[in-house]
Design an enzyme around this catalytic site. Structure first.
Site, short mmCIF file in Angstrom:
data_model
loop_
_atom_site.label_atom_id
_atom_site.label_comp_id
_atom_site.label_asym_id
_atom_site.label_seq_id
_atom_site.Cartn_x
_atom_site.Cartn_y
_atom_site.Cartn_z
N HIS A 18 9.24 1.35 1.24
CA HIS A 18 9.47 0.68 0.48
C HIS A 18 10.18 2.11 -0.57
O HIS A 18 9.97 2.35 -0.62
CB HIS A 18 10.27 -0.28 -0.19
CG HIS A 18 8.68 -1.06 -1.40
ND1 HIS A 18 8.86 -0.62 -2.19
CD2 HIS A 18 8.13 -1.97 -0.76
CE1 HIS A 18 7.51 -1.14 -3.21
NE2 HIS A 18 7.16 -1.99 -1.71
N HIS A 146 2.33 -12.48 -7.42
CA HIS A 146 3.31 -12.32 -5.94
C HIS A 146 3.85 -13.78 -6.53
O HIS A 146 4.56 -14.05 -5.05
CB HIS A 146 2.67 -12.26 -4.71
CG HIS A 146 1.91 -10.59 -4.70
ND1 HIS A 146 0.36 -10.43 -4.65
CD2 HIS A 146 2.12 -9.77 -3.97
CE1 HIS A 146 0.38 -9.65 -4.26
NE2 HIS A 146 2.03 -8.74 -3.89
N LYS A 295 7.23 -6.14 -0.67
CA LYS A 295 6.88 -6.01 0.61
C LYS A 295 7.37 -7.58 0.65
O LYS A 295 7.38 -8.46 1.63
CB LYS A 295 6.28 -5.73 1.51
CG LYS A 295 6.20 -3.52 1.47
CD LYS A 295 5.03 -3.59 2.09
CE LYS A 295 3.94 -3.07 0.82
NZ LYS A 295 2.15 -2.46 1.09
O1 ME8 Z 1 -1.85 -2.29 -3.44
N1 ME8 Z 1 7.73 -0.02 -7.59
O2 ME8 Z 1 -0.73 -0.95 -1.41
P1 ME8 Z 1 0.29 -1.50 -2.12
C1 ME8 Z 1 6.76 1.75 -7.98
N2 ME8 Z 1 -3.56 -0.91 -0.57
N3 ME8 Z 1 5.53 1.19 -7.18
C2 ME8 Z 1 5.28 -0.17 -6.54
C3 ME8 Z 1 6.12 -0.60 -5.86
C4 ME8 Z 1 7.11 -0.92 -6.88
N4 ME8 Z 1 8.65 -1.65 -7.29
N5 ME8 Z 1 5.50 -1.29 -5.49
C5 ME8 Z 1 4.32 -0.97 -4.86
C6 ME8 Z 1 -2.24 -2.17 -2.80
N6 ME8 Z 1 4.47 0.11 -5.63
C7 ME8 Z 1 -3.30 -0.55 -2.32
C8 ME8 Z 1 -3.72 -0.08 -3.19
S1 ME8 Z 1 -6.10 1.87 -3.65
C9 ME8 Z 1 -7.23 2.41 -3.40
C10 ME8 Z 1 -5.44 0.26 -2.54
C11 ME8 Z 1 3.45 0.63 -5.26
O3 ME8 Z 1 1.22 -1.21 -0.51
C12 ME8 Z 1 1.78 0.31 -6.23
O4 ME8 Z 1 1.70 -0.33 -7.47
O5 ME8 Z 1 0.83 -2.90 -2.39
C13 ME8 Z 1 0.58 1.20 -5.71
O6 ME8 Z 1 0.74 1.87 -6.45
C14 ME8 Z 1 1.16 1.72 -4.19
O7 ME8 Z 1 3.31 1.40 -4.09
C15 ME8 Z 1 0.56 1.01 -3.02
O8 ME8 Z 1 0.99 -0.74 -3.04
#
Ligand code: ME8
Length: 610
Positions: A18, A146, A295
């Site tokens: 997203h 969440h 998500k």
């Molecule tokens: O946390 N706005 O994965 P992820 C800005 N796999 N950033 C966002 C966001 C939003 N609305 N939603 C998510 C994970 N993110 C782990 C990470 S690293 C070794 C493992 C950002 O898919 C979130 O903060 O949930 C993170 O930095 C990244 O997207 C991945 O999130």
């Protein structure tokens, strides 16, 4: 050559990416591109975090094997990076052999330090963030991030002596004020570290989608330990490349995962005797109508759709400019349109176009003889100096503001010279003006390159210039006689679409008004057993979930539907299809010009369609 290593988080490919994911990648890309322009040897990594229960369950939901599922989903994240012109050097996937080897190596090192022991974990776990929570951190008994139910776990596991590193980490944060940025996030971690740090459970046994521990194949490595190690794998731990690039200069992450990086990752590194990263920069969330895009909540906005509608660079510009780096920021299509129309088209595009068309039309495309305006050159130099310092300090939003102010200044300068009128009465003044303006366009072309690379590449072509580096960006070094190419429009304005007029002959009847039609988010989608055509969708409305059965399996793979919005009629008598109760009916949805069953734009779930 000096090195610069920047990483983003690696995303869970449980659903399609997203706008929040896109945001993080764009910000990291700006910094990576800036450093490359400065002459650094850059390693920029991003990728996907593919193990763990959350992924295993997402795969099961649509009847796929985890590996098949992550192959499919990870490619969507890679495609997003390519679409948005993200100049990553490595897209790492935690299911790759190279990573599994490094993860096992690091686990062995932890064991050699005496930091791993066997025990029983009895506590709470949120699968959505793959995190263990003590009871007191829950909010109304739910995961604080969440707001979903946590699960009770009681199982044998291996623990990592994280508690041993509490004081070392505290001291490191205190001694290095830049280690965690911005300051507010640093203070949060410092305050959480006032509580005694517990040891961390680093293995699981009740499912098998992960990396088996070298010492005990019944256990798989806890997904966060697995994922964090990607930062070592991507630079080839333990080879010379690793020695060159470690420690990382910047780990860029979102605020929900600062604890995992600042505390868990730091303690794992300390245990293995490796240096800590230089900086962990924690950005804010992209929100929509006051809520975090997520998500798990089904609140997703498709960045690819936006990039196609408004252009990649307009989206990149909007994200960096609108969301003050380090803070939360709201997305709206009106906001994106406004930045595109009033800043990119009216200010930057207008300045560039005026200057280049004037040079083309009045001087045959040849920069005229004239005098450099030293005062203007100094003023530009000062702003560029400021922008450079801001970029060094990771203040990308403010840096972009500084640079864009130069486009405004350019318009002012052009306007005050009035070359269109002066060309007859004062040709010398006109030539001076154009020489200086072309030079200012050149400055913008280089300084904006990290933010809007493809626009600046096109502009460089028009200027007949090769962007070679940041040094000298502020110099007015385009000489009289230099030939430019035919100018092109850089940004097209986009107006909101007028609401479609009903076609004559189609009236809304009183009966149709009785249908209760709502927008819902698809949170699950799977095939109905025994049917080739039917899919069973879980659709989330504002306060309830509905199961909808629809005969669309031929056209929509279930995984494509998750996270999408659909339009459903909810006040029908429920019907049973192949033994599954359908509590509503799927209708076609209109998304701009497209009529299909889903839309990518996010409207609050439960919204009534009039
Ligand atoms: O946390 N706005 O994965 P992820 C800005 N796999 N950033 C966002 C966001 C939003 N609305 N939603 C998510 C994970 N993110 C782990 C990470 S690293 C070794 C493992 C950002 O898919 C979130 O903060 O949930 C993170 O930095 C990244 O997207 C991945 O999130």
């Amino acid at each position: 050559m000096a090195k610069f290593y920047i990483s983003t988080a690696i995303d869970y490919p449980s659903m399609a990416p997203h706008l929040g994911h896109a945001y993080e990648k764009v910000c990291a890309d700006v910094l990576a591109r800036f450093k490359r322009l400065q002459g650094f040897e850059v390693h920029f990594s991003t990728g996907t975090d593919e193990h763990g229960l959350k992924i295993q369950r997402s795969a099961e939901r649509i009847g796929k094997k985890p590996k098949e599922f992550v192959d499919l989903m990870s490619s969507k994240f890679e495609k997003l990076c390519d679409k948005l012109n993200i100049s990553y050097d490595d897209f790492i996937r935690t299911t790759e052999k190279r990573h599994i080897e490094v993860a096992r190596l690091i686990f062995e090192k932890l064991g050699q330090t005496g930091d791993v022991y066997k025990g029983v974990y009895d506590g709470l776990y949120c699968t959505e963030c793959e995190t263990f929570y003590p009871e007191k951190e829950l909010v109304d008994g739910k995961c604080p991030v969440h707001r979903q139910k946590v699960e009770r776990l009681k199982e044998e596991c291996y623990f990592f002596r994280m508690s041993k590193y509490q004081n070392k980490i505290l001291r490191h944060i205190e001694k290095n004020p830049d280690f965690i940025q911005p300051e507010g996030r640093r203070n949060e971690i410092l305050s959480r570290l006032k509580e005694p740090l517990k040891d961390l459970c680093i293995s699981r046994t009740d499912f098998d989608w992960g990396i088996p521990l070298p010492i005990d194949g019944k256990h798989i490595l806890y997904v966060w330990a697995d994922a964090l190690i990607n930062y070592l794998t991507t630079i080839g731990y333990p080879t010379d490349k690793f020695k060159k690039f470690w420690p990382a200069d910047v780990h860029l992450i979102g605020k929900d995962i600062s604890w995992h990086h600042c505390v868990i990752w730091s303690s794992l590194l300390l245990s293995t005797g490796l240096q800590l990263p230089k900086k962990i920069f924690v950005h804010g969330f992209v929100t929509y109508k006051g809520e975090k895009l997520s998500k798990s909540k089904g609140l997703v906005i498709d960045p690819i759709h936006l990039a196609e509608e408004y252009s990649v660079d307009a989206l990149r510009y909007f994200l960096v400019r609108e969301i003050s780096f380090g803070q939360d920021g709201a997305f709206s299509e009106e906001g994106l349109r406004a930045r595109l129309n009033t800043e990119l088209a009216d200010v930057l595009g207008n300045f560039v176009h005026r200057v280049l068309t004037f040079t083309q039309d009045r001087f045959g495309g040849k920069v005229p003889e004239g005098k450099i305006d030293k005062e203007l050159e100094t003023e530009v130099g000062e702003r560029i100096g400021k922008a450079e310092k801001l970029l060094e300090e990771l203040k990308i939003t403010q840096a972009l503001e500084e640079i864009m102010a130069l486009a405004g200044r350019g318009n002012e300068y052009f306007q005050s010279c009035r070359p269109w009128a002066a060309i007859k009465s004062d040709p010398k003044k006109t030539a001076d003006c154009i020489l200086n303006c072309v030079n200012l366009v050149k400055v913008l072309c280089i300084a904006l390159q990290p933010f809007m690379p493809s626009t600046c590449d096109r502009l460089a072509e028009q200027l007949n210039l090769k962007i070679t580096g940041w040094t000298g960006v502020e110099k007015f070094d385009i000489k009289p006689g230099h030939r430019i190419q035919k100018p092109l429009i850089l940004f097209k304005k986009i107006q909101p679409q007028d609401p479609p007029q009903p076609k004559s002959g189609l009236a809304t009847t009183k009966e149709l008004n009785k249908l209760d039609i709502r927008i819902g988010n698809v949170t699950k989608a799977e095939r109905v057993q025994g049917s080739e055509k039917l899919l069973k969708l879980e659709v989330e409305l504002a306060n309830e979930r509905r199961t909808i059965v629809a005969g669309i399996a031929d056209h929509y793979p279930p995984e494509e539907l998750i996270g999408k919005q659909v339009v459903i009629v909810i006040n029908l008598e429920p019907v049973k299809l192949m033994g599954v109760k359908s509590e509503g009916m799927l209708l076609a949805a209109v998304d701009g010009e497209k009529i299909s069953l889903t839309v990518d734009r996010s409207v609050k779930s439960g919204t009534k369609v009039k």
